[in-house]
Each structure stands twice: as structure tokens, then as C-alpha cells.
Design a protein around this motif. Sequence first.
Motif, short mmCIF file in Angstrom:
data_model
loop_
_atom_site.label_atom_id
_atom_site.label_comp_id
_atom_site.label_asym_id
_atom_site.label_seq_id
_atom_site.Cartn_x
_atom_site.Cartn_y
_atom_site.Cartn_z
N MET A 4 0.81 -1.19 -0.07
CA MET A 4 -0.01 0.00 0.03
C MET A 4 0.80 1.49 -0.08
SD MET A 4 -2.75 1.01 3.77
CE MET A 4 -3.93 -0.29 3.27
N PHE A 5 0.28 2.50 -0.78
CA PHE A 5 0.84 3.54 -0.46
C PHE A 5 -0.25 4.39 -0.63
CE2 PHE A 5 2.54 7.54 -2.48
CZ PHE A 5 4.32 7.37 -1.18
N LYS A 6 -0.25 5.05 0.56
CA LYS A 6 -1.52 6.15 1.92
C LYS A 6 -0.89 7.58 1.41
CE LYS A 6 -5.14 5.87 3.20
NZ LYS A 6 -7.02 6.68 1.37
N THR A 7 -1.76 8.39 1.00
CA THR A 7 -1.41 9.80 1.58
C THR A 7 -2.64 10.41 1.84
OG1 THR A 7 -2.53 10.11 -0.70
CG2 THR A 7 0.00 9.71 -0.78
N THR A 8 -2.88 11.39 2.53
CA THR A 8 -4.22 11.92 2.93
C THR A 8 -4.29 13.63 2.45
OG1 THR A 8 -2.23 13.05 4.53
CG2 THR A 8 -3.82 10.73 5.15
N ASP A 9 -5.09 14.24 2.75
CA ASP A 9 -5.41 15.65 2.65
C ASP A 9 -5.28 16.26 3.25
OD1 ASP A 9 -6.76 14.62 -0.12
OD2 ASP A 9 -8.61 14.43 0.64
N VAL A 10 -5.03 15.98 4.29
CA VAL A 10 -4.95 16.61 6.12
C VAL A 10 -3.60 16.25 6.87
CG1 VAL A 10 -6.95 18.21 5.87
CG2 VAL A 10 -6.46 15.88 7.35
#
Length: 75
Positions: A4-10
Motif C-alpha cells: 500500500m502507498f497511502k496519502t492524506t489530504d490533511v
Amino acid sequence: RLIMFKTTDVHMDGRELASLLSHHISTLGVSPLHVINVARDSCATNGVACRLMLANPWINAANMLCMSHTLSNCG
């Protein structure tokens, strides 16, 4: 294997990040006992999240800093 490669908006703090990652790993059906390594950069938030997850539930995992950061800190 990277799963998994996960990014967040905040921005998140360590506890929020640990919760987010634990949730997403569990949705993949991966048992916490089968997580053997956590690779991360040296950001304080990532360190807090990693320590929380390694204490429970990923008790078999190792904590590894990013190879690029490790080599950069050697000089």
C-alpha cells in the motif's frame, strides 16, 4: 512486498496516523502478526505512529528508517 502507498489530504498526528494505517492494513486481511517490518522516514509523526503500532498490534515488526535518510545521516 509493498502492499500500500497511502496519502492524506490533511496533516495527522502520530495517533491518527497509527489508526489510519492499522485500519487500512486490516481491510486488506493482513494479520498484525504477519507484519514484519515498517519502513519510514525520520519525521516525528511517523516515529510516533510506528512506536504505537509496534507496541500493539504489530509486535513482530521491525522499525527501519528510510535507507536514503540513514545514509544521509552517516556523513
